[in-house]
Scaffold this active site. Structure first.
Site, PDB file in Angstrom:
ATOM      1  N   CYS A 376       0.829  -1.209   0.000  1.00  0.00           N
ATOM      2  CA  CYS A 376       0.000   0.000   0.000  1.00  0.00           C
ATOM      3  C   CYS A 376       0.865   1.262   0.000  1.00  0.00           C
ATOM      4  CB  CYS A 376      -0.959   0.017   1.180  1.00  0.00           C
ATOM      5  SG  CYS A 376      -2.259  -1.233   1.071  1.00  0.00           S
ATOM      6  N   ALA A 377       1.995   1.170  -0.692  1.00  0.00           N
ATOM      7  CA  ALA A 377       2.900   2.314  -0.862  1.00  0.00           C
ATOM      8  C   ALA A 377       3.516   2.198  -2.256  1.00  0.00           C
ATOM      9  CB  ALA A 377       3.973   2.323   0.218  1.00  0.00           C
TER      10      ALA A 377
END
Length: 458
Positions: A376-377
């Site tokens: 999630c980055a």
């Protein structure tokens, strides 16, 4: 009113007792093994102390802020005292508010909804999506990934100096990267923001479980974090900090609890007088058990001695980094370099391996739970890998040729509940997989990489 809590042993030594420590999992090679949970950055196991405290309260459960009965009043007292505990844990200033939310993501979306009109937001591309994406209604300046802490401050200084001298502005920055574990220069970034008339919110999702966070000392305006990363179960989070923007904004959710007074107008509509306290953004029946679990975790970490926990975790960080450095095929991902201070979050790639395949083999053949992917980055991981990512779950994609970069990464993360044995088993498994290869083939099943039980063992 009081609720019985678990007895605290002041001589407790790390690792702290966590739920799931006695769980065993099956191996594709036969038999079972104790599960090594090394994915704390996603969700840390609940502390046994927290679970015991919640269990002690459970028989006294009642509706919060809603009833005259004894259990309702007791639960209300517990809910509000939990707010005080969290404020103390974060070093909040006297005028700060502590708002209970569902998660870090929810907290930052709440703040985004409370931004003044024409607010400009500055955020580094290195942020987790929870702090990168909520600012859709504002003017957003996305800053390139810095390669040193000093460069991070200089980059922010340049961006802020180019903005209009008046008008609201907000800087959003992580305290510790969920990809590299590296600590960011929060205090220096806060000073830069305030020097240019901007405010700053700290995403402490990865910092708070591993390192003390003090709002006043760091001089940040808000802090956001999640309970499930702080060794607490259930879906709860916190947004703590300055009250003015929150009081001036429309309630995040409209409903009971957020309103002080509702009256019917002659034209058929309603007039509402909203609370000016944290309740303004806590509409609905509060998650009292989730809130209490966060407070119990704050107390447990404080009473265990955060300095001792940090010192032990740093020993684990050193052991993992030294162990991985001894495997030439492994490349550890980093923005700030080997000497940068960091928490127990380390991402890496393995030459010649598909990362999803490697992570699945650690689980299926050794009982070790890590994470693979982009965490999630996405912008940060792409920057670190220098390549476009594969689609999620593509463990069946061709493995990288020798010398090529993996398309995704592997992340190992740990903390106060991690025993030394799990670290040693992980390092031994990495060495064995790199040296001998996986003993099973793997395939994609419903987006997950799993052993291909229909194929012959390698």
């Amino acid at each position: 009113m009081s609720v019985p809590t678990a007895v605290v042993d002041p001589s407790v030594c790390a690792p702290l007792a966590v739920l799931g420590a006695d769980v065993t999992v099956p191996l594709v090679t036969g038999g079972e093994v104790g599960y090594a949970a090394l994915d704390y950055a996603a969700s840390a196991p609940a502390l046994q102390r927290v679970w015991d405290d919640v269990a002690a309260y459970a028989p006294y459960y009642g509706s919060v802020h809603r009833g005259a009965g004894y259990l309702s009043q007791l639960s209300t007292d517990l809910f509000e005292s939990s707010r005080v505990t969290v404020a103390e844990f974060l070093g909040c200033r006297a005028e700060d508010q502590v708002v209970f939310t569902r998660s870090t993501t929810d907290s930052l979306n709440l703040l985004a909804a409370a931004l003044p009109a024409d607010c400009e937001v500055f955020v580094f591309e290195t942020e987790h999506h929870a702090s990168l994406l909520p600012w859709r209604g504002a003017r957003v300046t996305c800053l390139d990934a810095p390669r040193t802490p000093d460069q991070a401050v200089a980059t922010l200084e340049r961006a802020l100096s180019g903005r209009a001298p008046h008008g609201p502005a907000l800087v959003c920055v992580t305290g510790a990267s969920n990809v590299t574990g590296e600590l960011w220069p929060v205090r220096e970034l806060a000073a830069a923001a305030h020097a240019h008339g901007a405010r700053i919110v700290l995403d402490a999702a990865q910092l708070a479980p591993h390192h003390p966070v003090d709002i006043a000392e760091l001089d940040v305006d808000w802090v956001a974090f999640s309970g499930h990363k702080l060794y607490a179960p259930f879906g709860s989070g916190v947004l703590a900090g300055r009250a003015d923007w929150l009081v001036d904004a429309e309630p995040y959710l409209a409903g009971g609890g957020a309103s002080r007074k509702v009256t019917r107008r002659t034209d058929g509509g309603v007039d509402v007088e909203w609370h000016t306290t944290a309740a303004r953004h806590e509409a609905g029946s509060p998650n009292v058990i989730g809130v209490y679990s966060i407070a119990a975790a704050c107390k447990a970490l404080t009473e265990a001695g955060f300095d001792r926990l940090v010192a032990r975790e740093q020993q684990l960080v050193t052991r993992v980094r030294e162990g991985l450095a001894g495997v030439p095929e492994v490349k550890v991902l980093s923005l700030f370099g080997d000497d940068a201070p960091r928490v127990g979050v380390i991402s890496f790639v393995v030459e010649g391996w598909n990362s999803s395949h490697f992570a699945a083999a650690l689980s299926a053949e050794y009982g070790i739970g890590v994470r693979d992917g982009l965490f999630c980055a996405h912008p940060l991981v792409r920057t670190l890998l220098g390549s476009e990512p594969q689609e999620p779950g593509e463990c069946g994609a061709p493995e990288a040729a020798p010398g090529e970069r993996s398309l995704n990464a592997i992340r190992v993360s740990f903390g106060a509940g991690t025993p030394d044995e799990h670290i040693e088993r992980f390092l031994g498994a990495v060495r064995e997989l790199v040296g001998k290869g996986a003993r099973w083939t793997y395939r994609t099943e419903e987006g997950r990489c799993v052993p291909d039980r229909g194929a012959a063992q390698v």
